[in-house]
Design an enzyme around this catalytic site. Structure first.
Site, PDB file in Angstrom:
ATOM      1  N   LYS A 260       0.873  -1.172   0.000  1.00 23.19           N
ATOM      2  CA  LYS A 260       0.000   0.000   0.000  1.00 23.19           C
ATOM      3  C   LYS A 260       0.913   1.225   0.000  1.00 23.19           C
ATOM      4  O   LYS A 260       1.966   1.213   0.667  1.00 23.19           O
ATOM      5  CB  LYS A 260      -0.855  -0.065   1.273  1.00 23.19           C
ATOM      6  CG  LYS A 260      -1.939   0.976   1.415  1.00 23.19           C
ATOM      7  CD  LYS A 260      -2.741   0.698   2.693  1.00 23.19           C
ATOM      8  CE  LYS A 260      -3.866   1.681   2.929  1.00 23.19           C
ATOM      9  NZ  LYS A 260      -4.649   1.341   4.141  1.00 23.19           N
TER      10      LYS A 260
ATOM     11  N   SER B  18      -9.435   1.436   3.239  1.00 24.37           N
ATOM     12  CA  SER B  18      -8.593   2.207   2.352  1.00 24.37           C
ATOM     13  C   SER B  18      -7.563   1.394   1.568  1.00 24.37           C
ATOM     14  O   SER B  18      -6.983   1.914   0.617  1.00 24.37           O
ATOM     15  CB  SER B  18      -7.864   3.286   3.155  1.00 24.37           C
ATOM     16  OG  SER B  18      -7.045   2.695   4.142  1.00 24.37           O
TER      17      SER B  18
ATOM     18  N   SER C  28      -9.528  -1.095   7.274  1.00 23.46           N
ATOM     19  CA  SER C  28      -8.994  -0.867   5.924  1.00 23.46           C
ATOM     20  C   SER C  28      -8.322  -2.052   5.253  1.00 23.46           C
ATOM     21  O   SER C  28      -8.038  -1.996   4.066  1.00 23.46           O
ATOM     22  CB  SER C  28      -8.019   0.299   5.940  1.00 23.46           C
ATOM     23  OG  SER C  28      -8.749   1.490   5.851  1.00 23.46           O
TER      24      SER C  28
HETATM   25  N1  GLN Z   1     -12.915   3.297   6.817  1.00 27.83           N
HETATM   26  C1  GLN Z   1     -12.295   3.613   8.062  1.00 27.83           C
HETATM   27  C2  GLN Z   1     -12.035   5.099   8.139  1.00 27.83           C
HETATM   28  O1  GLN Z   1     -12.285   5.767   7.179  1.00 27.83           O
HETATM   29  C3  GLN Z   1     -11.043   2.804   8.252  1.00 27.83           C
HETATM   30  C4  GLN Z   1      -9.831   3.412   7.665  1.00 27.83           C
HETATM   31  C5  GLN Z   1      -8.593   2.603   7.923  1.00 27.83           C
HETATM   32  O2  GLN Z   1      -8.637   1.553   8.538  1.00 27.83           O
HETATM   33  N2  GLN Z   1      -7.473   3.136   7.485  1.00 27.83           N
HETATM   34  O3  GLN Z   1     -11.589   5.579   9.142  1.00 27.83           O
END
Ligand code: GLN
Length: 455
Positions: free
Chosen positions: A64, A139, A163
């Site tokens: 990532k 994400s 994410s």
């Molecule tokens: N969707 C969650 C958020 O927007 C998780 C994001 C993540 O785990 N980086 O905070």
């Protein structure tokens, strides 16, 4: 789908070339922001000459793009870091490279990992591996798609509130969010330091156990790391499994509930006990998360000021430089979180929001701890629905946040949680189930998932 062992018999150069070709073939999914082609081929040659050896010698992977890694800029999918070349590599990447793995590219994400669909990337969204009119999830959307499309057998992600797990479930692959502190966060762009975790996306549970066991362990550059407890387990005794009632209500898509019930049946057939359990506090977890996480974000993102590194706007005064740099460098969702975070930490509201949320978090941890006295594992869905349409939730942050409702609890409590592929709906969209355990039970969760693969 390809797994790590499939790469053992072919040459490292051939493995890397195949991965790069497949990456180009699927370019329209926009799962990768940059390839690290030159460096990957150089490393492959060193594997072939015997200079580099190890458990993952010649196996290509993707990171990532919030992991500091050589071979291409580390952007965090943000204008702020668009031209940032890492001066060092993340510990997780270093440990995989020490075993001979070869990074071939950097995956797309929501800018600074703020999001659940990869639509917040400053460089455009990633499209779902199975249906390109739908989101990849996020994400770590790019990491999930490259794994699901067999570009590489595994990819690294970060999971702060879901994410890794959510995009894994949207694309039909495994996703591991480990116990907090399992893998060093050194060299990974910080989101929320108290829930950030480093994990992987794979096509089998055993591959996930292998990758995690290599990355895990104490790192003196991250004081929150635990000593490596990650010994892959081979045997799975009959386990006591709790099916979380709150995650099986009418708000959850019927196909998702059916897949979860079917998995529960398979667990019973394999000799485990599955009983319904209730966690009333779960309804407050999204509120806790969207107070605590923005608070930490507002602090962690303060460093992007246009002075130290990264993007710098044209400006005449210092105040204007800070303001314009941050306005132009961050996407809307980054700014929203910085504002919410600053608000809940401000002296007038600290007691009302941040402190209350932290107290509630303590209660959540206590509730989990009590349940894990009776149960070894908790079962539920990963997300309320399969992958949604691109653009469906972008206009409404609350709707987008609601998709995190089942993944944030384990994050707030620092618990390990897996996303396990559990079939598809009628339209062929993947559905994932989530297995959550008490701290340091990561290897057991993976062993359970592995034992269920054949069923
Ligand atoms: N969707 C969650 C958020 O927007 C998780 C994001 C993540 O785990 N980086 O905070």
């Amino acid at each position: 789908m390809v797994k790590i062992a499939d790469y053992a018999s072919s040459s490292a150069v051939a493995n890397v070339r195949t991965a790069l070709e497949r990456a180009k073939q699927y370019e329209a999914h926009h799962a990768l922001l940059n390839l690290t082609e030159t460096r990957a081929l150089e490393r492959a040659a060193k594997v072939e000459s015997g200079e580099i050896t190890g458990k993952l010698a010649g196996v290509p992977f993707v990171v990532k793009d919030n992991f500091l890694a050589f071979g291409a800029p580390t952007t965090a999918a943000s204008t702020m870091l668009e031209n940032f070349n890492a001066p060092l590599q993340a510990t997780a990447v270093e440990r995989l490279e020490a075993e001979g793995a070869i990074c071939i590219g950097k995956a797309n994400l929501d800018a600074f990992a703020h999001g659940g669909s990869t639509e917040n990337s400053a460089f455009g969204p990633t499209k779902n591996a199975i249906d390109d009119t739908r989101v990849a999830g996020g994400s770590s959307g790019g990491s999930a798609v490259v794994t699901a499309l067999d570009i590489v057998p595994f990819a690294l992600g970060t999971d702060t509130g879901g994410s890794i797990r959510q995009p894994a479930s949207f694309n039909g692959v495994y996703g591991v969010k480990p116990t907090y502190g399992t893998v060093s966060r050194y060299g990974v762009v910080a989101m929320a330091s108290s829930t950030d975790t480093i994990g992987c996306l794979t096509t089998t549970a055993d591959d996930a156990a292998l990758v995690m066991s290599i990355m895990a362990g104490k790192d003196e550059r991250d004081m929150t790391t635990l000593p490596n407890f990650f010994t892959p387990e081979a045997t799975v005794l009959p386990l006591r499994i709790g099916l979380v009632a709150e995650s099986m209500n009418d708000d959850v898509d019927a196909d998702v509930r059916a897949a979860t019930s079917a998995y529960a049946e398979k667990l019973r057939a394999a000799g485990h006990t599955v009983e319904e359990v209730s966690m009333p506090i779960l309804k407050y977890t999204l509120a806790m998360y969207y107070i605590i996480v923005p608070a930490e974000i507002s602090s962690n993102l303060a460093r992007y000021d246009g002075i130290r590194y990264g993007y710098r706007a044209e400006a005449l005064t210092l105040a204007e430089l800070y303001g314009k740099t941050r306005d132009e460098g961050f996407v809307t969702e980054n700014k929203r979180r910085i504002m919410i975070g600053s608000y809940v930490l401000s002296s007038g509201f600290f007691d009302a929001y941040y402190q209350q949320a932290q107290k509630a978090r303590t209660l959540l941890i206590a509730e989990y701890q009590k349940l894990f006295e009776t149960y070894d594992v908790l079962l539920g869905p990963v997300t309320p629905t399969p992958a949604f349409k691109l653009g469906e939730n972008t206009g409404d942050p609350i709707k987008m946040y609601l998709t995190d409702i089942m993944t944030v609890p384990a994050s707030l409590a620092g618990l390990p949680a897996l996303s396990v592929p559990a079939g598809t709906n009628e339209a062929g969209l993947p559905i994932g189930i989530q297995l959550t355990g008490w701290r340091r039970s990561d290897a057991r969760l993976l062993a359970l998932a592995s034992s269920m693969e054949a069923n």
